[in-house]
Scaffold this motif. Structure first.
Motif, PDB file in Angstrom:
ATOM      1  N   MET A 245       0.859  -1.174   0.000  1.00  0.00           N
ATOM      2  CA  MET A 245       0.000   0.000   0.000  1.00  0.00           C
ATOM      3  C   MET A 245       0.903   1.234   0.000  1.00  0.00           C
ATOM      4  O   MET A 245       1.659   1.444   0.932  1.00  0.00           O
ATOM      5  CB  MET A 245      -0.878  -0.034   1.256  1.00  0.00           C
ATOM      6  CG  MET A 245      -1.887   1.070   1.310  1.00  0.00           C
ATOM      7  SD  MET A 245      -3.157   0.855   2.562  1.00  0.00           S
ATOM      8  CE  MET A 245      -2.252   1.074   4.069  1.00  0.00           C
ATOM      9  N   ASP A 246       0.831   2.006  -1.068  1.00  0.00           N
ATOM     10  CA  ASP A 246       1.643   3.214  -1.136  1.00  0.00           C
ATOM     11  C   ASP A 246       0.741   4.422  -1.407  1.00  0.00           C
ATOM     12  O   ASP A 246      -0.439   4.283  -1.729  1.00  0.00           O
ATOM     13  CB  ASP A 246       2.755   3.093  -2.173  1.00  0.00           C
ATOM     14  CG  ASP A 246       2.238   2.917  -3.595  1.00  0.00           C
ATOM     15  OD1 ASP A 246       1.190   3.491  -3.938  1.00  0.00           O
ATOM     16  OD2 ASP A 246       2.901   2.215  -4.376  1.00  0.00           O
ATOM     17  N   ALA A 247       1.312   5.600  -1.280  1.00  0.00           N
ATOM     18  CA  ALA A 247       0.535   6.843  -1.401  1.00  0.00           C
ATOM     19  C   ALA A 247      -0.136   6.981  -2.760  1.00  0.00           C
ATOM     20  O   ALA A 247      -1.266   7.472  -2.853  1.00  0.00           O
ATOM     21  CB  ALA A 247       1.431   8.054  -1.113  1.00  0.00           C
ATOM     22  N   ASP A 248       0.517   6.541  -3.826  1.00  0.00           N
ATOM     23  CA  ASP A 248      -0.082   6.647  -5.172  1.00  0.00           C
ATOM     24  C   ASP A 248      -1.328   5.784  -5.284  1.00  0.00           C
ATOM     25  O   ASP A 248      -2.340   6.210  -5.834  1.00  0.00           O
ATOM     26  CB  ASP A 248       0.934   6.262  -6.254  1.00  0.00           C
ATOM     27  CG  ASP A 248       2.031   7.296  -6.421  1.00  0.00           C
ATOM     28  OD1 ASP A 248       1.810   8.477  -6.061  1.00  0.00           O
ATOM     29  OD2 ASP A 248       3.116   6.926  -6.900  1.00  0.00           O
ATOM     30  N   ARG A 249      -1.264   4.562  -4.770  1.00  0.00           N
ATOM     31  CA  ARG A 249      -2.439   3.673  -4.815  1.00  0.00           C
ATOM     32  C   ARG A 249      -3.570   4.237  -3.975  1.00  0.00           C
ATOM     33  O   ARG A 249      -4.734   4.184  -4.370  1.00  0.00           O
ATOM     34  CB  ARG A 249      -2.074   2.273  -4.302  1.00  0.00           C
ATOM     35  CG  ARG A 249      -1.313   1.455  -5.306  1.00  0.00           C
ATOM     36  CD  ARG A 249      -1.014   0.049  -4.800  1.00  0.00           C
ATOM     37  NE  ARG A 249      -2.234  -0.697  -4.508  1.00  0.00           N
ATOM     38  CZ  ARG A 249      -2.353  -1.568  -3.508  1.00  0.00           C
ATOM     39  NH1 ARG A 249      -1.337  -1.805  -2.694  1.00  0.00           N
ATOM     40  NH2 ARG A 249      -3.484  -2.218  -3.326  1.00  0.00           N
ATOM     41  N   VAL A 250      -3.232   4.762  -2.803  1.00  0.00           N
ATOM     42  CA  VAL A 250      -4.258   5.338  -1.927  1.00  0.00           C
ATOM     43  C   VAL A 250      -4.895   6.544  -2.602  1.00  0.00           C
ATOM     44  O   VAL A 250      -6.124   6.683  -2.637  1.00  0.00           O
ATOM     45  CB  VAL A 250      -3.680   5.723  -0.549  1.00  0.00           C
ATOM     46  CG1 VAL A 250      -4.718   6.462   0.287  1.00  0.00           C
ATOM     47  CG2 VAL A 250      -3.175   4.478   0.186  1.00  0.00           C
ATOM     48  N   ALA A 251      -4.083   7.419  -3.163  1.00  0.00           N
ATOM     49  CA  ALA A 251      -4.604   8.617  -3.830  1.00  0.00           C
ATOM     50  C   ALA A 251      -5.558   8.239  -4.959  1.00  0.00           C
ATOM     51  O   ALA A 251      -6.627   8.846  -5.106  1.00  0.00           O
ATOM     52  CB  ALA A 251      -3.452   9.478  -4.344  1.00  0.00           C
ATOM     53  N   SER A 252      -5.215   7.231  -5.736  1.00  0.00           N
ATOM     54  CA  SER A 252      -6.095   6.780  -6.817  1.00  0.00           C
ATOM     55  C   SER A 252      -7.391   6.201  -6.268  1.00  0.00           C
ATOM     56  O   SER A 252      -8.475   6.437  -6.819  1.00  0.00           O
ATOM     57  CB  SER A 252      -5.402   5.712  -7.664  1.00  0.00           C
ATOM     58  OG  SER A 252      -4.308   6.273  -8.342  1.00  0.00           O
ATOM     59  N   ALA A 253      -7.296   5.450  -5.185  1.00  0.00           N
ATOM     60  CA  ALA A 253      -8.471   4.815  -4.587  1.00  0.00           C
ATOM     61  C   ALA A 253      -9.417   5.824  -3.934  1.00  0.00           C
ATOM     62  O   ALA A 253     -10.583   5.507  -3.681  1.00  0.00           O
ATOM     63  CB  ALA A 253      -8.026   3.769  -3.571  1.00  0.00           C
ATOM     64  N   LEU A 254      -8.927   7.032  -3.670  1.00  0.00           N
ATOM     65  CA  LEU A 254      -9.759   8.066  -3.038  1.00  0.00           C
ATOM     66  C   LEU A 254     -10.764   8.715  -3.986  1.00  0.00           C
ATOM     67  O   LEU A 254     -11.675   9.400  -3.536  1.00  0.00           O
ATOM     68  CB  LEU A 254      -8.867   9.172  -2.445  1.00  0.00           C
ATOM     69  CG  LEU A 254      -8.203   8.867  -1.127  1.00  0.00           C
ATOM     70  CD1 LEU A 254      -7.225   9.983  -0.762  1.00  0.00           C
ATOM     71  CD2 LEU A 254      -9.235   8.675  -0.025  1.00  0.00           C
ATOM     72  N   ALA A 255     -10.618   8.509  -5.289  1.00  0.00           N
ATOM     73  CA  ALA A 255     -11.464   9.196  -6.270  1.00  0.00           C
ATOM     74  C   ALA A 255     -12.969   9.072  -5.978  1.00  0.00           C
ATOM     75  O   ALA A 255     -13.678  10.085  -5.989  1.00  0.00           O
ATOM     76  CB  ALA A 255     -11.136   8.729  -7.674  1.00  0.00           C
ATOM     77  N   PRO A 256     -13.508   7.874  -5.692  1.00  0.00           N
ATOM     78  CA  PRO A 256     -14.949   7.791  -5.435  1.00  0.00           C
ATOM     79  C   PRO A 256     -15.383   8.574  -4.185  1.00  0.00           C
ATOM     80  O   PRO A 256     -16.447   9.184  -4.166  1.00  0.00           O
ATOM     81  CB  PRO A 256     -15.207   6.297  -5.247  1.00  0.00           C
ATOM     82  CG  PRO A 256     -14.040   5.608  -5.856  1.00  0.00           C
ATOM     83  CD  PRO A 256     -12.877   6.559  -5.728  1.00  0.00           C
ATOM     84  N   LEU A 257     -14.549   8.570  -3.171  1.00  0.00           N
ATOM     85  CA  LEU A 257     -14.871   9.313  -1.954  1.00  0.00           C
ATOM     86  C   LEU A 257     -14.857  10.809  -2.226  1.00  0.00           C
ATOM     87  O   LEU A 257     -15.750  11.544  -1.776  1.00  0.00           O
ATOM     88  CB  LEU A 257     -13.883   8.967  -0.837  1.00  0.00           C
ATOM     89  CG  LEU A 257     -14.099   9.696   0.488  1.00  0.00           C
ATOM     90  CD1 LEU A 257     -15.439   9.314   1.110  1.00  0.00           C
ATOM     91  CD2 LEU A 257     -12.960   9.395   1.454  1.00  0.00           C
ATOM     92  N   ARG A 258     -13.880  11.262  -2.967  1.00  0.00           N
ATOM     93  CA  ARG A 258     -13.787  12.689  -3.294  1.00  0.00           C
ATOM     94  C   ARG A 258     -15.008  13.137  -4.094  1.00  0.00           C
ATOM     95  O   ARG A 258     -15.557  14.216  -3.866  1.00  0.00           O
ATOM     96  CB  ARG A 258     -12.494  12.975  -4.043  1.00  0.00           C
ATOM     97  CG  ARG A 258     -11.259  12.685  -3.171  1.00  0.00           C
ATOM     98  CD  ARG A 258      -9.977  13.017  -3.856  1.00  0.00           C
ATOM     99  NE  ARG A 258      -9.853  14.464  -3.792  1.00  0.00           N
ATOM    100  CZ  ARG A 258      -9.128  15.176  -4.633  1.00  0.00           C
ATOM    101  NH1 ARG A 258      -8.471  14.590  -5.606  1.00  0.00           N
ATOM    102  NH2 ARG A 258      -9.057  16.478  -4.516  1.00  0.00           N
ATOM    103  N   THR A 259     -15.466  12.297  -5.010  1.00  0.00           N
ATOM    104  CA  THR A 259     -16.660  12.606  -5.795  1.00  0.00           C
ATOM    105  C   THR A 259     -17.883  12.696  -4.895  1.00  0.00           C
ATOM    106  O   THR A 259     -18.698  13.616  -5.027  1.00  0.00           O
ATOM    107  CB  THR A 259     -16.875  11.529  -6.884  1.00  0.00           C
ATOM    108  OG1 THR A 259     -15.738  11.526  -7.748  1.00  0.00           O
ATOM    109  CG2 THR A 259     -18.123  11.796  -7.693  1.00  0.00           C
ATOM    110  N   LEU A 260     -18.007  11.769  -3.970  1.00  0.00           N
ATOM    111  CA  LEU A 260     -19.117  11.763  -3.027  1.00  0.00           C
ATOM    112  C   LEU A 260     -19.147  13.039  -2.188  1.00  0.00           C
ATOM    113  O   LEU A 260     -20.185  13.672  -2.023  1.00  0.00           O
ATOM    114  CB  LEU A 260     -19.010  10.535  -2.113  1.00  0.00           C
ATOM    115  CG  LEU A 260     -20.030  10.425  -1.001  1.00  0.00           C
ATOM    116  CD1 LEU A 260     -21.406  10.116  -1.571  1.00  0.00           C
ATOM    117  CD2 LEU A 260     -19.607   9.343  -0.027  1.00  0.00           C
ATOM    118  N   LEU A 261     -18.008  13.445  -1.679  1.00  0.00           N
ATOM    119  CA  LEU A 261     -17.918  14.628  -0.825  1.00  0.00           C
ATOM    120  C   LEU A 261     -18.114  15.929  -1.596  1.00  0.00           C
ATOM    121  O   LEU A 261     -18.619  16.915  -1.047  1.00  0.00           O
ATOM    122  CB  LEU A 261     -16.580  14.658  -0.092  1.00  0.00           C
ATOM    123  CG  LEU A 261     -16.383  13.570   0.956  1.00  0.00           C
ATOM    124  CD1 LEU A 261     -14.948  13.583   1.452  1.00  0.00           C
ATOM    125  CD2 LEU A 261     -17.359  13.748   2.096  1.00  0.00           C
ATOM    126  N   ALA A 262     -17.708  15.954  -2.855  1.00  0.00           N
ATOM    127  CA  ALA A 262     -17.793  17.176  -3.660  1.00  0.00           C
ATOM    128  C   ALA A 262     -19.222  17.692  -3.757  1.00  0.00           C
ATOM    129  O   ALA A 262     -19.455  18.907  -3.768  1.00  0.00           O
ATOM    130  CB  ALA A 262     -17.224  16.942  -5.050  1.00  0.00           C
TER     131      ALA A 262
END
Length: 91
Positions: free
Chosen positions: A1-18
């Motif tokens: 688990m690295d920062a790049d994978r986590v950042a990519s996986a955050l996309a659905p959450l960011r869309t939800l919060l937006a």
């Protein structure tokens, strides 16, 4: 688990919060412990009550991230609406 994978996986959450005027930024990844720390960002004070409460947000974030990161154990969220960082949300 690295920062790049986590950042990519955050996309659905960011869309939800937006939709409620919020966003998250990645603060830290501890691959050894399987933890991720996020910071909640709010567009303005009017958005503060629109975004889900921190404990619920931590659980939703953990659920979303586990889809791409099954090794994830917990997520914490720093919430500017509170005085201290969140607590771990684990399954």
């Amino acid at each position: 688990m690295d920062a790049d994978r986590v950042a990519s996986a955050l996309a659905p959450l960011r869309t939800l919060l937006a939709g409620d005027g919020g966003d998250v930024e990645l603060v830290a990844v501890d691959a050894g412990a399987g933890t991720v720390a996020l910071r909640l960002l709010l567009r303005d004070a009017a958005c503060a009550e629109c975004v889900m409460p921190r404990p619920y947000l931590e659980q939703v974030a953990a659920d979303v991230l586990r889809r791409a990161l099954p090794e994830l154990r917990a997520v914490t969220v720093e919430d500017p609406r509170e005085g201290s960082p969140g607590t771990a949300a684990a399954h």
